[in-house]
Design a protein around this motif. Structure first.
Motif, short mmCIF file in Angstrom:
data_model
loop_
_atom_site.label_atom_id
_atom_site.label_comp_id
_atom_site.label_asym_id
_atom_site.label_seq_id
_atom_site.Cartn_x
_atom_site.Cartn_y
_atom_site.Cartn_z
N ALA A 1 35.61 35.59 42.77
CA ALA A 1 35.49 35.40 41.61
C ALA A 1 34.33 35.21 41.22
O ALA A 1 33.38 35.80 40.54
CB ALA A 1 35.95 34.27 40.40
N GLY A 2 33.49 34.14 41.71
CA GLY A 2 32.02 34.21 41.94
C GLY A 2 31.21 34.77 42.17
O GLY A 2 30.46 35.50 41.71
N GLU A 3 31.58 36.12 43.19
CA GLU A 3 30.76 37.03 44.04
C GLU A 3 30.76 38.42 42.70
O GLU A 3 29.13 38.52 42.41
CB GLU A 3 31.26 37.69 45.10
CG GLU A 3 31.16 38.70 46.01
CD GLU A 3 29.61 38.54 45.87
OE1 GLU A 3 28.85 39.59 46.05
OE2 GLU A 3 28.89 37.51 46.51
N VAL A 4 32.60 38.36 42.07
CA VAL A 4 32.00 39.75 41.46
C VAL A 4 31.22 39.37 40.09
O VAL A 4 31.29 40.36 39.51
CB VAL A 4 33.54 40.70 41.69
CG1 VAL A 4 34.58 40.77 43.04
CG2 VAL A 4 34.58 39.40 40.45
N ARG A 5 31.30 38.22 39.83
CA ARG A 5 30.82 37.31 38.92
C ARG A 5 29.48 38.01 38.76
O ARG A 5 28.39 38.13 37.81
CB ARG A 5 31.03 36.26 38.06
CG ARG A 5 30.89 36.01 37.12
CD ARG A 5 31.11 34.95 36.30
NE ARG A 5 30.81 34.19 35.07
CZ ARG A 5 29.82 33.16 35.02
NH1 ARG A 5 29.33 32.60 35.65
NH2 ARG A 5 29.20 33.35 33.45
N ARG A 6 28.40 37.28 40.02
CA ARG A 6 27.28 37.63 40.54
C ARG A 6 27.33 39.23 40.74
O ARG A 6 25.85 39.78 39.98
CB ARG A 6 27.03 37.34 41.74
CG ARG A 6 26.27 35.47 41.44
CD ARG A 6 26.44 35.30 42.82
NE ARG A 6 27.28 35.18 44.23
CZ ARG A 6 28.46 33.96 44.26
NH1 ARG A 6 28.21 33.41 43.25
NH2 ARG A 6 28.88 34.31 45.16
N VAL B 1 33.96 46.96 45.83
CA VAL B 1 32.86 45.70 45.96
C VAL B 1 33.53 45.07 47.42
O VAL B 1 34.36 44.82 47.54
CB VAL B 1 32.62 44.96 45.44
CG1 VAL B 1 31.51 45.11 43.79
CG2 VAL B 1 33.48 44.20 44.82
N PRO B 2 32.71 45.40 48.64
CA PRO B 2 33.17 44.37 50.14
C PRO B 2 33.10 43.13 49.50
O PRO B 2 32.61 42.46 49.19
CB PRO B 2 31.73 45.08 50.70
CG PRO B 2 30.46 45.08 50.00
CD PRO B 2 31.00 45.57 48.38
N LEU B 3 34.19 42.75 49.70
CA LEU B 3 34.75 40.72 49.61
C LEU B 3 34.85 40.10 51.26
O LEU B 3 35.61 40.86 52.04
CB LEU B 3 35.78 40.60 48.67
CG LEU B 3 35.38 41.03 47.91
CD1 LEU B 3 36.00 41.87 46.35
CD2 LEU B 3 34.18 40.55 46.15
#
Length: 136
Positions: free
Chosen positions: A30-35, A132-134
């Motif tokens: 969640a933090g990654e995609v929010r950024r 997005v790559p996660l």
């Protein structure tokens, strides 16, 4: 997709195989995609007194609890409310829950539903849906 909505218990509490992680993997996602510009929310059937763990304020744009709004999953109105508060259309949201009935409720509201069965499978689905790559 412009929005990611996650259930708390069973999804954001699932550490998968990494029990030593400081942050549950899907909270980190969640933090990654929010950024990256995706709006993020927690949608929980918790009472109105519940709040996410300390330190999670930079991971989520919004927290919606049943106790606060008087609606419970799988009522389609709670998903519509979450999308509206996020500022995105339901069809632009991915919703993740460990209960299939709640995923069906989100789909009935127009969201793309992901039935969380494991951290790995959910992360793989979100990579495709959010493009997005996660990492896990």
């Amino acid at each position: 997709m412009r929005g990611l909505v996650l259930d708390f218990g069973g999804v954001l509490t699932d550490y998968g195989d990494d029990l030593a992680a400081s942050l549950p993997p899907l909270a980190a996602v969640a933090g990654e995609v929010r950024r990256r510009g995706v709006r993020t929310a927690i949608l929980s059937n918790a009472d109105g007194l519940w709040s996410p763990p300390a330190g999670w304020q930079d991971l989520f744009d919004l927290v919606v609890t049943s106790g606060e709004v008087g609606l419970v999953k799988p009522d389609r109105r709670i998903y519509l409310l979450a999308a509206r508060r996020l500022g995105v259309e339901p069809g632009e949201c991915v919703f993740v829950d460990d209960l299939a009935v709640n995923v069906r409720g989100a789909a009935a509201a127009g969201m793309v539903g992901v039935h969380h069965r494991s951290v790995r499978s959910t992360v793989e689905e979100l990579e495709v849906l959010l493009d997005v790559p996660l990492g896990e």
